[in-house]
Design a protein around this motif. Structure first.
Motif, short mmCIF file in Angstrom:
data_model
loop_
_atom_site.label_atom_id
_atom_site.label_comp_id
_atom_site.label_asym_id
_atom_site.label_seq_id
_atom_site.Cartn_x
_atom_site.Cartn_y
_atom_site.Cartn_z
N MET A 77 0.86 -1.19 0.00
CA MET A 77 0.00 0.00 0.00
C MET A 77 0.89 1.23 0.00
SD MET A 77 -3.36 1.05 2.26
CE MET A 77 -2.53 1.39 3.80
N ASN A 78 1.17 1.72 -1.19
CA ASN A 78 2.02 2.90 -1.36
C ASN A 78 1.18 4.07 -1.87
OD1 ASN A 78 4.14 1.19 -0.72
ND2 ASN A 78 4.68 0.82 -2.86
N GLY A 79 1.47 5.24 -1.40
CA GLY A 79 0.75 6.43 -1.85
C GLY A 79 1.67 7.63 -1.97
N ARG A 80 1.27 8.58 -2.80
CA ARG A 80 2.07 9.77 -3.02
C ARG A 80 1.14 10.95 -3.26
NH1 ARG A 80 7.35 10.73 -5.25
NH2 ARG A 80 7.48 12.70 -6.37
N TYR A 81 1.18 11.93 -2.38
CA TYR A 81 0.44 13.18 -2.54
C TYR A 81 1.39 14.27 -3.01
CZ TYR A 81 -3.61 11.42 0.12
OH TYR A 81 -4.71 10.70 0.55
N GLU A 82 0.94 15.02 -4.00
CA GLU A 82 1.72 16.17 -4.48
C GLU A 82 0.83 17.41 -4.52
OE1 GLU A 82 4.79 15.81 -7.62
OE2 GLU A 82 3.91 13.82 -7.97
N ILE A 83 1.40 18.52 -4.10
CA ILE A 83 0.69 19.81 -4.09
C ILE A 83 1.44 20.76 -5.00
CG2 ILE A 83 -0.09 21.72 -2.64
CD1 ILE A 83 0.02 19.76 -0.25
N ARG A 84 0.76 21.26 -6.02
CA ARG A 84 1.37 22.16 -6.98
C ARG A 84 0.45 23.37 -7.24
NH1 ARG A 84 6.62 20.55 -7.06
NH2 ARG A 84 6.77 18.30 -7.44
N GLN A 85 1.07 24.45 -7.68
CA GLN A 85 0.28 25.61 -8.09
C GLN A 85 -0.22 25.39 -9.51
OE1 GLN A 85 -0.09 27.76 -5.63
NE2 GLN A 85 -1.63 28.97 -6.73
N ALA A 86 -1.49 25.65 -9.75
CA ALA A 86 -2.10 25.52 -11.08
C ALA A 86 -2.90 26.78 -11.36
CB ALA A 86 -2.99 24.30 -11.16
N GLY A 87 -2.22 27.79 -11.90
CA GLY A 87 -2.87 29.08 -12.11
C GLY A 87 -3.18 29.72 -10.77
N ASN A 88 -4.45 30.07 -10.57
CA ASN A 88 -4.87 30.65 -9.30
C ASN A 88 -5.29 29.58 -8.29
OD1 ASN A 88 -4.49 33.30 -10.24
ND2 ASN A 88 -6.53 33.31 -11.18
N ASN A 89 -5.22 28.33 -8.69
CA ASN A 89 -5.64 27.23 -7.83
C ASN A 89 -4.46 26.43 -7.31
OD1 ASN A 89 -8.42 27.80 -8.24
ND2 ASN A 89 -8.38 26.67 -10.17
N THR A 90 -4.76 25.58 -6.34
CA THR A 90 -3.78 24.61 -5.85
C THR A 90 -4.20 23.24 -6.35
OG1 THR A 90 -3.31 25.90 -3.86
CG2 THR A 90 -2.77 23.56 -3.80
N ARG A 91 -3.29 22.56 -7.03
CA ARG A 91 -3.60 21.22 -7.56
C ARG A 91 -3.12 20.16 -6.57
NH1 ARG A 91 -2.44 20.11 -13.65
NH2 ARG A 91 -4.40 21.31 -13.66
N LEU A 92 -4.06 19.33 -6.14
CA LEU A 92 -3.75 18.19 -5.29
C LEU A 92 -3.82 16.93 -6.14
CD1 LEU A 92 -3.29 16.73 -2.59
CD2 LEU A 92 -5.77 16.83 -2.22
#
Length: 274
Positions: free
Chosen positions: A208-223
């Motif tokens: 059970m492996n997982g990976r969360y990434e948080i990036r800027q996408a324009g004016n939004n935050t991409r999860l």
């Protein structure tokens, strides 16, 4: 020989169905999981009728659906029919959940669950109109997960080390008649402010492996989330993947809902102070 067969189903190329008298058919032994009904002598005449067939097979008094294709009919085992019904029910529930979220004006979630060999793979993505720091805060508050993720009964940090935090979680995989209690200990590695990697080290999953990434996408935050798992317990055949998809999508949605709720709460506090 014919246990479990109650519905005779076949298709004509035109996809039409017809009324055919019960006495026109008799069942012969199954081959390769399919039971074949002998050739109907009046197949051509049957095609002249329109509507849905409604008669009982020789094994049951329950209504059966039958169509004609080249004068032959095919018997579909009851188990296959039940599997189809459950898959459709899950699809309907997912569709209703999607419609409910669309009406609530929540961001659209891209979510995909597939199987690759023994692995169940998940890819999810959503763009949120909130600060990235808030997304990070919600994701890393592991002890609060059980407050907003319905399938999570307990979540707590049991130790910390240079490698990361060990998080113990207890919950369930439940849908309709299927229910499986689960426990897992995860090694969670954080790379602030945009990466969280998890790996099961004990519990009910071989992988059970997982990976969360948080990036800027324009004016939004991409999860974004990507994961793969191999459970030690058995999933129902045929529709097990549909159940996993339903549960994992619900968990991800509940995480997104909590992020949005916290953001709305912060805005209310700012307006109240102003």
């Amino acid at each position: 020989m014919f246990t479990g067969v109650r519905s005779l189903v076949c298709r004509q190329r035109s996809e039409a169905s017809y009324f055919i008298p019960r006495q026109k058919f008799s069942v012969i032994p199954a081959k390769a999981g399919i039971q074949i009904v002998r050739q109907c002598p009046d197949a051509g005449q049957a095609r002249a009728h329109h509507g849905r067939l409604n008669f009982c097979d020789t094994l049951s008094r329950h209504p059966a659906r039958v169509s004609v294709r080249s004068g032959f009919c095919y018997a579909q085992p009851r188990r296959s029919i039940i599997h189809n019904m459950i898959n459709r029910m899950i699809a309907v529930m997912v569709l209703l959940a999607n419609l409910a979220h669309a009406q609530s004006h929540t961001p659209e979630i891209s979510f995909l669950v597939t199987r690759e060999g023994e692995f169940i793979l998940t890819d999810a993505r959503v763009d949120l109109p909130v600060p990235s720091a808030l997304v990070w805060a919600v994701l890393t508050e592991y002890a609060r997960y059980q407050r907003f993720i319905s399938s999570m009964h307990e979540s707590k940090i049991v130790s910390r080390s240079p490698e990361g935090s060990v998080v113990e979680q207890k919950g369930s995989f439940s849908f309709m008649f299927f229910s499986q209690g689960i426990e897992a200990r995860l090694l969670v590695s954080e790379v602030p402010p945009n990466l969280i990697v998890t790996r099961a080290i004990e519990g009910d999953f071989q992988v059970m492996n997982g990976r969360y990434e948080i990036r800027q996408a324009g004016n939004n935050t991409r999860l974004s989330f990507s994961g793969r798992l191999v459970p030690k317990f058995s999933l129902p055949p045929i529709f097990g993947l549909s159940i996993v998809r339903y549960i994992l999508l619900r968990n991800f949605r509940e995480m997104v809902d909590e992020i949005l709720r916290r953001d709305a709460e912060a805005h209310r506090v700012i307006r109240a102070d102003g």
